[in-house]
Design an enzyme around this catalytic site. Structure first.
Site, PDB file in Angstrom:
ATOM      1  N   HIS A  13       0.821  -1.209   0.000  1.00 53.53           N
ATOM      2  CA  HIS A  13       0.000   0.000   0.000  1.00 53.53           C
ATOM      3  C   HIS A  13       0.854   1.258   0.000  1.00 53.53           C
ATOM      4  O   HIS A  13       1.905   1.308   0.643  1.00 53.53           O
ATOM      5  CB  HIS A  13      -0.930   0.002   1.220  1.00 53.53           C
ATOM      6  CG  HIS A  13      -2.082  -0.951   1.075  1.00 53.53           C
ATOM      7  ND1 HIS A  13      -3.078  -0.757   0.139  1.00 53.53           N
ATOM      8  CD2 HIS A  13      -2.380  -2.104   1.716  1.00 53.53           C
ATOM      9  CE1 HIS A  13      -3.948  -1.757   0.230  1.00 53.53           C
ATOM     10  NE2 HIS A  13      -3.545  -2.592   1.172  1.00 53.53           N
ATOM     11  N   VAL A  72       1.872 -20.762  22.961  1.00 55.52           N
ATOM     12  CA  VAL A  72       2.127 -20.173  24.279  1.00 55.52           C
ATOM     13  C   VAL A  72       0.807 -20.162  25.051  1.00 55.52           C
ATOM     14  O   VAL A  72      -0.185 -19.596  24.591  1.00 55.52           O
ATOM     15  CB  VAL A  72       2.701 -18.755  24.149  1.00 55.52           C
ATOM     16  CG1 VAL A  72       2.855 -18.113  25.519  1.00 55.52           C
ATOM     17  CG2 VAL A  72       4.042 -18.798  23.423  1.00 55.52           C
ATOM     18  N   ARG A  97      -9.153 -10.271   9.806  1.00 50.83           N
ATOM     19  CA  ARG A  97      -8.402  -9.072  10.194  1.00 50.83           C
ATOM     20  C   ARG A  97      -8.540  -8.875  11.701  1.00 50.83           C
ATOM     21  O   ARG A  97      -9.643  -8.962  12.237  1.00 50.83           O
ATOM     22  CB  ARG A  97      -8.951  -7.863   9.440  1.00 50.83           C
ATOM     23  CG  ARG A  97      -8.488  -7.815   7.995  1.00 50.83           C
ATOM     24  CD  ARG A  97      -9.392  -6.952   7.124  1.00 50.83           C
ATOM     25  NE  ARG A  97     -10.511  -7.734   6.592  1.00 50.83           N
ATOM     26  CZ  ARG A  97     -11.389  -7.265   5.705  1.00 50.83           C
ATOM     27  NH1 ARG A  97     -11.300  -6.028   5.276  1.00 50.83           N
ATOM     28  NH2 ARG A  97     -12.368  -8.032   5.260  1.00 50.83           N
ATOM     29  N   ILE A 145      -3.014  -4.959  14.096  1.00 46.39           N
ATOM     30  CA  ILE A 145      -2.196  -4.787  12.882  1.00 46.39           C
ATOM     31  C   ILE A 145      -2.926  -5.432  11.708  1.00 46.39           C
ATOM     32  O   ILE A 145      -2.656  -6.563  11.309  1.00 46.39           O
ATOM     33  CB  ILE A 145      -0.777  -5.402  13.059  1.00 46.39           C
ATOM     34  CG1 ILE A 145      -0.171  -4.995  14.408  1.00 46.39           C
ATOM     35  CG2 ILE A 145       0.113  -4.975  11.901  1.00 46.39           C
ATOM     36  CD1 ILE A 145       0.116  -3.521  14.572  1.00 46.39           C
ATOM     37  N   CYS A 161       4.563 -30.562 -10.684  1.00 53.41           N
ATOM     38  CA  CYS A 161       3.323 -29.796 -10.858  1.00 53.41           C
ATOM     39  C   CYS A 161       3.177 -29.412 -12.313  1.00 53.41           C
ATOM     40  O   CYS A 161       4.053 -28.766 -12.879  1.00 53.41           O
ATOM     41  CB  CYS A 161       3.355 -28.554  -9.975  1.00 53.41           C
ATOM     42  SG  CYS A 161       2.097 -27.336 -10.359  1.00 53.41           S
TER      43      CYS A 161
END
Lengths: 490, 436
Positions: A57, A178, A318, A350, A414
């Site tokens: 961006h 964790v 998000r 973030i 592939c």
């Protein structure tokens, strides 16, 4: 696998192997420190970092004066050179934000003004004729053209950052969830699924789980609200008619950038994302109504894309820290040492433009640590990575030379993306021990083509067994995602 | 594996990128056959018997293509007049290929084909260019995927296309799961239902979105009915559940427009979903060469000699049109190969007046799409759009209304490719239609 020296003291533990965690780890590896990264999944970039548009961006969508804006512009200045040095494919494509009418144009002017204030280079409002020149297939009356926007593979970038950090002495441990953090005078002791890890500093880059991880240290200053975005991927032939990302005028509430079309390095075009708050941080479901809506919205801007088949669907979440219904616009990035827990740094919220901003956000960690202790640079920091050749990008001469030197370069695994056994072999032997089908896919593109793994999967299953895995240990993405239940006959 | 010699015709017109000496890896051949399955093997035999120097380029480790994983019987009924397994069928053709002394390269994938018939080939014995006077396309097909039919839901392990699953089970001895659901009633799905039942896995049902079965009737009887495996028509999978490994699918009945009917959903616990939802001719190389494709078949537009729109490039087998029996793919191969040999010797006119054959009411496609004017004895393939009883098939001249073919069929199914012979010479465009 148990960690051998569980009482080892690291200088810094980074929790979360997304793009931010890996960028932080690499930045730390410049200094005389002993950093470790703990990732609960079985590969890097398995969370927020793989489920986005892969756009670099240029910084005009973010509010002037925000950390988002500063980090975006600083990241933009760094990321192209960084990607080049790490040999991560990228393309500075430029981007069009397309408006259908005059009202849209006023919104574009505001975006341009914001971008100019933020320091986005080269923004221009262009007319329909210019749009046609840039992208003949795109329908629109006015557009904001941003020459500095680009595309990059977000997971390849994330993996490369981790590999670079590792090359410079940092440790990466996958499959380490964790579960608790104990605060001692000189260190934090993190309980993980494979034993404790102690570190003087903790950098919480846990993305969707950053609030829960922060809570373990008693420093939960924010809550993460997962915001789901579904995507569709169109066949690579669609890439022939689209060179740059095409965005609509973003919604007024700034909750997202709207459903856009993004070409990728190898041709397939991404449609999406949708936007919807969900309760489950593991919700990766594609849904029928959204799939239909994505196509309708995308084909409105670029009708010619309607003739290309969908080859894949994926979903990203998000990590928003502004909840549903909150007013005042989107929250800013949070990058801060905890008030209550010194030497514990939280990253919160973030989301976009986090991929672009990651290199700049990583530097902030060094600044924060630098306020408490003197950091000295390490001699011989190696900024780059060796260039791993991709067969599909080699010319005839280079292909012939490689296949002559090593028959594995002559064996095609592939058919769609033209990947050789040599490349799969290198991917399987990656330094992190990530050996799921998805890990190989992200490193080689096996399975990303039209046939979606129909051809390569049996071959990769054979190669993984040749590399020492038992059939029942072969997984789609690690953990319980096993592909087969062993052999039929012993 | 036979590695053949260096080219002897020079390198005029061959553009390579980055080769130190362009000639070094260029080889010349009369006929290059791409693919060594039932069509390609037959094409190589057809070409060799017609006097051409032939090479078969097969990407698999052994010849036979998909036949190698088809360990059930039912092959060879038309070609050898007995029912044999896929590998046995392949072996017979391979024995003939060996007797003919045809050059074979296995593990050799053709990556590019140009309109002037230069092939780029990669294999464990090296990367090279082949220049052929004629090319036979016999690459076969690939399977439609979950994503092409856009099934929503999670993305767990345990969702396979039926052919890929067949490879894992039959060639790699791997256990797919314990409880299986199959979407789509194509032949591979039906065969796999029986195969997995044999291996002790529970096949909980076969679901088909259409009101009729996609595979052969004999397969429904021998693979489902004989094992009491339920088959539900007008039903499809609308959701896939399970974060890591598949835990269930949701099936729903559909309306006439094939849209799911709300309120008819039913969740079926399972750990494996097989998709047998259609085959796609694999024409990537054909497109590279500029071959014109038919939207109806997904394969090349061909004439009665199986030659495509690119002179000297022929097509046969599943890359041309999806077959329900391998024998017919081989029949096409024999003819395409022979004509490729004739073309290599300059004995086939590449120009001349042509007429077109188009599908009319009730007919999905007719093939060949192009016939040289005055050609007699053309074999015409067609498929109907829906099951029909007591139906007239008619080939009628578009301009004059002349009937070139007319016969009543007691029963026609979309799953069964039909072949009829047009005995008279054709001198105008034809339309093939189905009438009650």
């Amino acid at each position: 696998m148990e960690d051998r020296k569980t009482d080892d003291l690291f200088d810094v533990a980074v929790i979360g192997g997304g793009v931010v965690g890996c960028a932080v780890l690499r930045e730390l590896s410049r200094y005389r420190l002993r950093p470790v990264l703990l990732e609960k999944c079985f590969d890097l970039g398995e969370g927020v970092s793989k489920g986005n548009s892969g756009v670099i961006h240029a910084g005009f969508n973010v509010r002037t004066g925000s950390l988002k804006a500063r980090a975006n512009i600083a990241g933009l200045k760094a990321i192209y050179d960084l990607a080049a040095g790490l040999h991560v494919p990228y393309r500075k494509t430029g981007k069009l934000v397309v408006a259908p009418d005059e009202e849209g144009r006023r919104h574009l002017e505001e975006l341009k003004a914001q971008g100019d204030r933020n320091g986005t280079p080269g923004l221009e409002i262009v007319n329909a004729e210019a749009i046609r020149k840039f992208e003949p297939a795109v329908r629109g009356k006015w557009a904001l053209y941003s020459p500095w926007t680009g595309i990059i593979s977000p997971y390849e970038f994330t993996i490369a950052l981790a590999e670079s950090a590792r090359r410079n002495g940092a440790e990466v441990r996958l499959g380490r969830n964790v579960t608790a953090a104990e605060s001692k005078p000189d260190r934090f002791v993190l309980s993980t699924s494979s034993g404790p890890v102690s570190a003087r500093w903790v950098i919480n880059c846990a993305g969707l789980w950053a609030d829960e991880v922060a809570g373990m240290a008693g420093s939960a200053d924010f809550r993460v609200y997962p915001y789901k975005g579904e995507y569709l991927i169109l066949d690579k032939a669609a890439g022939d008619i689209l060179r740059m990302p095409i965005y609509p005028v973003p919604p007024r509430d700034e909750s997202s950038l709207g459903i856009h079309l993004t070409p990728t390095m190898e041709g397939p075009v991404l449609l999406g994302p949708s936007g919807e708050y969900v309760d489950d941080k593991n919700d990766a479901r594609s849904t029928r109504p959204v799939m239909d809506m994505l196509k309708a919205e995308a084909f409105r801007m670029v009708p010619a894309l309607g003739r290309f088949p969908v080859i894949h669907a994926y979903t990203g979440l998000r990590p928003k820290i502004d909840g549903p219904g909150e007013t005042g616009g989107p929250a800013d990035f949070v990058v801060a040492e905890s008030d209550r827990r010194p030497r514990w740094v939280n990253f919160g919220g973030i989301e976009s433009p986090g991929l672009t901003a990651a290199p700049a956000l990583a530097e902030m960690v060094v600044e924060i640590i630098g306020t408490k202790e003197a950091l000295s640079s390490k001699d011989g920091f190696e900024p780059g990575l060796p260039d791993l050749p991709r067969f599909a990008r080699l010319d005839d001469g280079a292909r012939a030379a490689r296949a002559a030197a090593d028959p594995d370069w002559g064996e095609m695994v592939c058919r769609c993306e033209h990947v050789t056994r040599a490349e799969v072999r290198t991917a399987v032997r990656n330094p992190f021990g990530a050996n799921s089908l998805d890990a190989i896919k992200r490193r080689t593109r096996c399975g990303m083509g039209r046939c979606q793994g129909g051809f390569c999967t049996p071959r990769i299953v054979e190669i993984l067994q040749a590399e020492g895995l038992k059939p029942e240990d072969i997984t789609k993405r690690g953990g319980l995602s096993r592909l087969v239940f062993g052999r039929i006959k012993p | 594996m036979t590695v053949f010699g260096m080219g002897k015709h020079g390198n005029v017109g061959v553009k390579t990128q980055g080769f130190a000496t362009p000639l070094e890896r260029l080889r010349d051949v009369d006929v290059a056959v791409i693919g060594g399955g039932p069509a390609g093997l037959a094409a190589a035999l057809g070409a060799s018997r017609a006097g051409a120097e032939v090479v078969i380029l097969e990407r698999g480790k052994r010849l036979g293509g998909i036949l190698n994983q088809c360990i059930h019987d039912g092959f060879g009924l038309a070609l050898y007049k007995e029912s044999i397994s896929g590998p046995e069928y392949a072996e017979r053709l391979m024995d003939d290929v060996g007797r003919e002394g045809i050059r074979v390269e296995t593990g050799a994938m053709v990556l590019d084909l140009s309109a002037d018939k230069i092939l780029r080939v990669n294999s464990r014995s090296g990367y090279s260019l082949v220049r052929a006077k004629s090319v036979v396309l016999a690459m076969g097909c690939r399977e439609r995927t979950r994503d092409m039919i856009e099934i929503p839901g999670d993305r767990p392990a345990g969702v396979w296309t039926a052919g890929t699953a067949q490879n894992l089970v039959n060639l790699q001895n791997l256990r797919l799961g314990n409880e299986i659901v199959i979407l789509g009633s194509g032949d591979i799905g039906l065969i796999m239902a029986r195969r997995l039942t044999f291996e002790g896995m529970k096949v909980k049902g076969v679901f088909e979105i259409l009101p009729w079965v996609g595979g052969l009737e004999r397969n429904v009887r021998q693979c489902l009915s004989d094992f009491s495996i339920p088959l539900e028509l007008t039903t499809t999978v609308v959701d896939i559940c399970g974060r890591d490994r598949l835990s269930s699918v949701v099936v729903s009945r559909v309306d006439e427009a094939l849209k799911p009917l709300a309120g008819t959903e039913r969740e079926i616990p399972c750990d494996t979903l097989l998709l047998s939802v259609g085959l796609i001719p694999e024409n990537e190389l054909s497109k590279r060469a500029g071959v014109e494709l038919s939207p109806a078949t997904g394969g090349a537009v061909v004439d009665e000699m199986f030659m495509t729109s690119v002179p000297g490039v022929f097509s046969c087998g599943n890359v041309l049109q999806i077959h329900d029996v391998a024998d017919w793919a081989s029949f096409e191969g024999f003819v395409a190969g022979k004509n490729a040999a004739l073309h290599a010797r300059g004995e086939i006119p590449t120009r001349g007046t042509i007429v077109r054959i188009t599908p009319g009411a009730g007919v999905r496609y007719a093939l060949p799409q192009i016939v040289r004017r005055s050609a007699a004895g053309v074999d015409l393939h067609f498929r109907v759009t829906a099951p029909r009883r007591n139906v007239w098939i008619e080939a009628r001249g578009s301009a004059s209304g002349t009937i070139f073919f007319r016969r009543k069929f007691p029963r026609l199914l979309p799953s069964e490719l039909q072949k009829i012979k047009l005995t008279t010479a054709i001198d105008e465009d034809l339309e093939v239609a189905a009438h009650d």
